[in-house]
Design a protein around this motif. Structure first.
Motif, PDB file in Angstrom:
ATOM      1  N   PHE A  69       6.746  40.250 -12.189  1.00 46.57           N
ATOM      2  CA  PHE A  69       6.917  38.913 -12.760  1.00 46.57           C
ATOM      3  C   PHE A  69       7.924  38.092 -11.959  1.00 46.57           C
ATOM      4  O   PHE A  69       7.707  36.901 -11.689  1.00 46.57           O
ATOM      5  N   PHE A  70       9.034  38.719 -11.559  1.00 43.29           N
ATOM      6  CA  PHE A  70      10.051  37.994 -10.790  1.00 43.29           C
ATOM      7  C   PHE A  70       9.454  37.433  -9.499  1.00 43.29           C
ATOM      8  O   PHE A  70       9.737  36.294  -9.109  1.00 43.29           O
ATOM      9  N   CYS A  71       8.643  38.219  -8.843  1.00 45.78           N
ATOM     10  CA  CYS A  71       8.013  37.758  -7.592  1.00 45.78           C
ATOM     11  C   CYS A  71       7.054  36.592  -7.849  1.00 45.78           C
ATOM     12  O   CYS A  71       6.984  35.647  -7.055  1.00 45.78           O
ATOM     13  N   SER A  72       6.332  36.657  -8.974  1.00 46.99           N
ATOM     14  CA  SER A  72       5.386  35.573  -9.282  1.00 46.99           C
ATOM     15  C   SER A  72       6.099  34.288  -9.663  1.00 46.99           C
ATOM     16  O   SER A  72       5.576  33.182  -9.487  1.00 46.99           O
ATOM     17  N   ALA A  73       7.322  34.406 -10.185  1.00 50.52           N
ATOM     18  CA  ALA A  73       8.092  33.221 -10.589  1.00 50.52           C
ATOM     19  C   ALA A  73       9.271  32.995  -9.648  1.00 50.52           C
ATOM     20  O   ALA A  73      10.319  32.471 -10.056  1.00 50.52           O
ATOM     21  N   LYS A  74       9.108  33.376  -8.393  1.00 51.94           N
ATOM     22  CA  LYS A  74      10.197  33.311  -7.421  1.00 51.94           C
ATOM     23  C   LYS A  74      10.792  31.915  -7.293  1.00 51.94           C
ATOM     24  O   LYS A  74      12.019  31.743  -7.329  1.00 51.94           O
ATOM     25  N   SER A  75       9.955  30.927  -7.167  1.00 53.62           N
ATOM     26  CA  SER A  75      10.429  29.553  -6.972  1.00 53.62           C
ATOM     27  C   SER A  75      11.284  29.096  -8.141  1.00 53.62           C
ATOM     28  O   SER A  75      12.357  28.513  -7.958  1.00 53.62           O
ATOM     29  N   GLU A  76      10.814  29.361  -9.375  1.00 55.60           N
ATOM     30  CA  GLU A  76      11.567  28.940 -10.555  1.00 55.60           C
ATOM     31  C   GLU A  76      12.892  29.690 -10.665  1.00 55.60           C
ATOM     32  O   GLU A  76      13.935  29.104 -10.988  1.00 55.60           O
ATOM     33  N   LEU A  77      12.876  30.988 -10.386  1.00 56.04           N
ATOM     34  CA  LEU A  77      14.084  31.797 -10.538  1.00 56.04           C
ATOM     35  C   LEU A  77      15.166  31.420  -9.520  1.00 56.04           C
ATOM     36  O   LEU A  77      16.357  31.439  -9.833  1.00 56.04           O
ATOM     37  N   LEU A  78      14.750  31.081  -8.303  1.00 57.72           N
ATOM     38  CA  LEU A  78      15.745  30.748  -7.281  1.00 57.72           C
ATOM     39  C   LEU A  78      16.340  29.351  -7.479  1.00 57.72           C
ATOM     40  O   LEU A  78      17.296  28.989  -6.793  1.00 57.72           O
ATOM     41  N   ASN A  79      15.773  28.596  -8.418  1.00 58.33           N
ATOM     42  CA  ASN A  79      16.294  27.253  -8.665  1.00 58.33           C
ATOM     43  C   ASN A  79      16.799  27.068 -10.094  1.00 58.33           C
ATOM     44  O   ASN A  79      17.061  25.949 -10.525  1.00 58.33           O
ATOM     45  N   VAL A  80      16.937  28.164 -10.820  1.00 57.61           N
ATOM     46  CA  VAL A  80      17.420  28.088 -12.189  1.00 57.61           C
ATOM     47  C   VAL A  80      18.921  28.380 -12.210  1.00 57.61           C
ATOM     48  O   VAL A  80      19.487  28.904 -11.236  1.00 57.61           O
ATOM     49  N   ASP A  81      19.581  28.070 -13.314  1.00 58.12           N
ATOM     50  CA  ASP A  81      20.990  28.421 -13.506  1.00 58.12           C
ATOM     51  C   ASP A  81      21.056  29.933 -13.746  1.00 58.12           C
ATOM     52  O   ASP A  81      20.925  30.411 -14.865  1.00 58.12           O
TER      53      ASP A  81
ATOM     54  N   LEU B 195      17.110  41.726 -12.956  1.00 59.64           N
ATOM     55  CA  LEU B 195      17.048  40.365 -12.432  1.00 59.64           C
ATOM     56  C   LEU B 195      18.078  40.183 -11.319  1.00 59.64           C
ATOM     57  O   LEU B 195      17.795  39.577 -10.283  1.00 59.64           O
ATOM     58  N   PHE B 196      19.276  40.713 -11.520  1.00 60.40           N
ATOM     59  CA  PHE B 196      20.327  40.608 -10.507  1.00 60.40           C
ATOM     60  C   PHE B 196      19.888  41.314  -9.221  1.00 60.40           C
ATOM     61  O   PHE B 196      20.071  40.797  -8.114  1.00 60.40           O
ATOM     62  N   ASN B 197      19.313  42.525  -9.365  1.00 56.67           N
ATOM     63  CA  ASN B 197      18.828  43.263  -8.193  1.00 56.67           C
ATOM     64  C   ASN B 197      17.796  42.447  -7.418  1.00 56.67           C
ATOM     65  O   ASN B 197      17.835  42.354  -6.193  1.00 56.67           O
ATOM     66  N   TRP B 198      16.870  41.871  -8.159  1.00 58.02           N
ATOM     67  CA  TRP B 198      15.836  41.048  -7.516  1.00 58.02           C
ATOM     68  C   TRP B 198      16.452  39.840  -6.832  1.00 58.02           C
ATOM     69  O   TRP B 198      16.085  39.477  -5.713  1.00 58.02           O
TER      70      TRP B 198
END
Length: 843
Positions: A147-159, A179-182
């Motif tokens: 899931f983290f990989c599929s939502a990479k763009s959103e996660l790298l730009n979130v707080d 999540l921290f590891n990813w």
């Protein structure tokens, strides 16, 4: 079995008092002599290992081991995987063993403040954070990386701080960690994506959850030196390194912290004192750290004082501990229970129970409340000095004082009984512990498993593992270490390899204690190469050697009597700043004794009597045993007198050793005296005691008196062992009473005891001495028929018997037919026997 078993001045009759020849004569064949019983089928190590594997395997839905996703720009600083256990009862499965005798010292489990709790999880979240949070919480752990990989763009730009904090506050620290590891794997270290606040938050999360092993591994993968964290984060990471035995990394991080002008707090200094204390050979560094604390105007607290004193206990620095304590009081410091308990631990560990009692008296005079730990330390002091029953009596005393004995109290005494070989007493106390409502912990079970393992009582070990399962107690790394230690016998190094693989497959990563156990086990197996490899692997894994590591090497060498190599180990220890412990010197004494080096024993003896080495109960006891093994009667008695002079209590092993040497030297009066001392000290003679008495009579030619003791054991409800019967058989064979010897053998097999090679060799020697070579051949045929292969000694006895009877041709004929009798006999040995016959003929 009460009363005197032999007169003070026994007379040696010229002829046996009675001879009862059985009719018809018994022979070594199945017609007149019953077949020996089959060896009882006992559980194998395989079945024990399978039971431990089953108990160690967690439920499939509770433990998940994700892998860190490789970053786009790979870095050799990142670890390949990070284990997460979500099963609370397995949270500490990889932690270091907690010493059952240990004092209550600071554990620093909750270093961080819970400032987030004031915010709560009800504060306003952005729609993006809410959506991502809901998605993360709604998926199983095993699917999150995808899931983290599929939502990479959103996660790298979130707080990210906000998202991680919400996961932690909702009780989902495992998801926060994933999540921290990813995030680490998908961020570039130089673009401020991974900033100080994110790291500090993750440090606090892991600190609160006491996930020190995970924290240690995680921050090995992140270049912490490139970030400026707050003092609390540094302190938590230092503690994580300390907890996992990575002391050098903890020290390096502490120094980096100061280089960045971040002032350590009192808690930081306390953690560092604990680091140096655990690392060993660091007393000067501890003193320097204390001076630094005073220069920074930091007042010592209970944790500071107890940690320093505990460090002295680990190193055996009794004088330093006493001086530090005295200096504290001179400056107006009022010691509390924790500090007093730490001091009790120091002297209790040394077996100085009189000083421990003085400390307890001082506590009472100063109205310092005692707790269960205080009594536990007192118990440890008693049992360390050999006063097992006195230690056990503390349990009742605690109850009278309104303090319930806990698992540590019981385990301390159980451990002591086990070390003294009093396994049945330990098991009885274990049963009493459960009946009293005290639930055994994993340390208790490990103690029981360890003592049963030494006696190879595998069936009972399986029962204990089943009991662990019933009580919901999961094995830990020490349980597996116990299994590894069991395999430390010659020819079992492959089994050690297998157990080690299975241990790691269950998720138990080896700690320094595991490596120490492996070094010892491989050494005892005779595999120096594997022992050396384990030492190298330990260093590569970030664990520095300690006194226990050196003791593991000494233990292996002591079993072989290789005192030259052992002396080199001691020299290496001292050159690297390690102070040999009482165990180190005890192992050296055993090594000298095994190698027959009485001068080496005397050298350590002089250091002990000269006051250079503390005369602990363990060392004086070992001196008695070492002199016994070297057949040094004077040295043995001198060591025994010193043990009594120091107020220590001898155990049954000591008394039996002394009785044995007196029996071998036909010192009847001294043997009688030892038997009296056994009872005066509240001990009961065991089968080893009576075997020594039987041996004394058998050696003296009074075989019927030896048999009389055997019968008294049986009438008293005792269970003679194979040594008992072999001793009586030896007495009859030496007197030429072969029918009495066979009658005793028949009785032995009738009681379910199978003859061994010693039994058969005794008969071969008896018949050979009488020139009854037809009977000798019958014995050989009978033993081969019953799966007992003649050994080199058997063949030598027969050849020597023929030669003494001047039957040299028969001797050579016997040698030439050895291969027909046993195809596994070595050709070189056959040539040696033939050469021996020719030499006797020519002489």
């Amino acid at each position: 079995m009460e009363g005197s078993l032999f007169p003070n001045r026994p007379a040696f009759p010229t002829a046996p008092a009675k001879v009862t020849q059985s009719k018809p004569n018994l022979k070594f064949n199945t017609t007149t002599l019953p077949l020996p019983p089959q060896s009882p089928s006992a559980p194998s190590l395989d079945s024990l290992l399978q039971q431990l594997l089953h108990l160690s395997s967690p439920p499939h839905n509770t433990t998940y081991k994700p892998k860190l996703i490789n970053s786009a720009k790979p870095s050799n600083r990142q670890s390949q995987f990070l284990s997460i256990s979500t099963n609370s009862h397995r949270k500490r499965q990889q932690t270091h063993h907690t010493n059952t005798n240990s004092v209550s010292v600071p554990h620093f489990e909750n270093i961080e403040l819970n400032e987030e709790s004031a915010e709560g999880s009800s504060r306003l979240l952005s729609p993006k954070v809410k959506l991502l949070l809901s998605s993360i919480l709604g998926r199983p752990l095993s699917d999150l990386n995808v899931f983290f990989c599929s939502a990479k763009s959103e996660l790298l730009n979130v707080d990210m701080i906000c998202l991680l904090k919400e996961l932690e506050l909702s009780g989902n620290w495992e998801r926060a960690l994933l999540l921290f590891n990813w995030f680490v794997s998908n961020s570039t270290f130089g673009n401020n994506k991974l900033d100080n606040q994110v790291i500090e938050l993750m440090v606090r999360v892991l600190g609160k959850q006491s996930q020190h092993s995970i924290a240690s591994e995680l921050f090995d993968a992140i270049p912490i030196e490139e970030y400026s964290l707050d003092v609390r984060a540094y302190t938590t990471i230092i503690h994580a390194y300390s907890y996992t035995g990575k002391y050098e990394k903890a020290i390096a991080l502490f120094n980096q912290m100061k280089e960045k002008s971040i002032s350590p707090t009192l808690v930081t200094y306390n953690v560092m004192l604990d680091v140096y204390g655990k690392m060993g050979r660091s007393w000067n560094k501890i003193v320097a750290l204390l001076d630094e604390m005073m220069a920074n105007e930091l007042e010592f607290d209970e944790f500071t004082c107890s940690t320093v004193i505990s460090a002295c206990g680990r190193e055996g620095l009794l004088k330093e501990a006493a001086n530090f304590f005295t200096e504290l009081k001179s400056k107006g410091y009022k010691p509390g229970t924790v500090t007093y308990n730490a001091l009790l631990h120091v002297f209790g560990k040394a077996g100085d129970y009189s000083e421990a009692l003085n400390i307890l008296k001082e506590m009472e005079e100063n109205n310092c409340p005692v707790d269960s730990v205080t009594y536990n330390e007192l118990v440890a002091a008693y049992v360390k000095a050999g006063f097992y029953e006195e230690g056990a009596s503390i349990i009742e005393r605690m109850t009278q004082k309104g303090l319930m004995p806990n698992a540590v109290t019981y385990t301390t005494v159980i451990n002591a009984y086990g070390r003294a070989g009093m396994v049945d007493k330990a098991l009885s106390l274990f049963s009493l512990m459960k009946k009293s409502g005290c639930v055994p912990n994993v340390c208790t079970y490990n103690a029981i498993l360890g003592m049963l393992g030494k006696k190879s009582r595998l069936e009972e070990m399986i029962e204990i593992l089943c009991d662990m399962k019933l009580n919901g107690c999961s094995p830990n790394r020490i349980t597996w270490n116990t299994m590894l230690a069991m395999c430390g016998n010659k020819g079992m190094h492959k089994y050690v390899n297998r157990v080690f693989r299975e241990m790691k497959s269950c998720g138990f990563e080896p700690g320094r204690d595991t490596f120490n156990t492996l070094i010892s086990a491989y050494g005892r197996c005779g595999s120096r190469i594997d022992a050396s490899k384990m030492y190298e692997e330990m260093i590569k894994s970030g664990f520095s050697p300690c006194v226990t590591t050196y003791n593991a090497l000494l233990n292996a060498l002591a079993r072989r009597g290789d005192y030259g190599a052992a002396e080199s180990v001691i020299t290496d220890m001292k050159s690297k700043g390690f102070k040999p412990s009482e165990t180190s010197y005890s192992l050296m004494l055993h090594c000298y004794a095994k190698g027959g080096n009485i001068k080496g024993v005397e050298g350590i003896e002089k250091e002990i009597y000269g006051g250079f080495i503390f005369p602990s109960w363990m060392l004086l006891r070992t001196l008695v045993l070492a002199n016994f093994k070297c057949r040094s009667l004077i040295g043995m008695e001198r060591a025994f007198q010193q043990l009594m002079k120091n107020g220590y209590k001898p155990d049954l092993v000591l008394f039996n050793s002394m009785l044995s040497i007196f029996a071998r030297n036909k010192m009847y009066d001294r043997a009688q005296e030892i038997l009296g001392l056994i009872r005066d000290n509240g001990l009961q003679p065991d089968i080893v005691t009576y075997n020594s008495l039987m041996d004394m009579y058998a050696r003296g030619g009074e075989c019927f008196k030896a048999e009389e003791i055997l019968k008294r054991i049986q009438k008293g409800g005792g269970r003679p062992d194979i040594v008992s019967y072999n001793t009586v058989i030896k007495g009859f064979c030496r007197k030429g009473l072969m029918q009495e010897a066979i009658r005793t053998l028949s009785e032995m097999t009738g009681r379910g005891i199978r003859p061994c090679i010693v039994t058969y060799n005794t008969f071969v020697a008896g018949y050979s001495a009488l020139g009854m070579f037809t009977d000798v051949n019958e014995v050989l045929e009978y033993m081969i028929q019953n799966n007992c292969r003649p050994n080199d000694l058997t063949c030598k006895i027969v050849v020597d018997g023929y030669c003494k009877a001047n039957k040299f041709e028969e001797a050579m004929a016997f040698v030439s037919k050895l291969r027909e009798m046993d195809s596994s006999i070595d050709d070189q040995y056959i040539r040696r026997l033939a050469s021996r016959v020719r030499e006797i003929v020519e002489s």
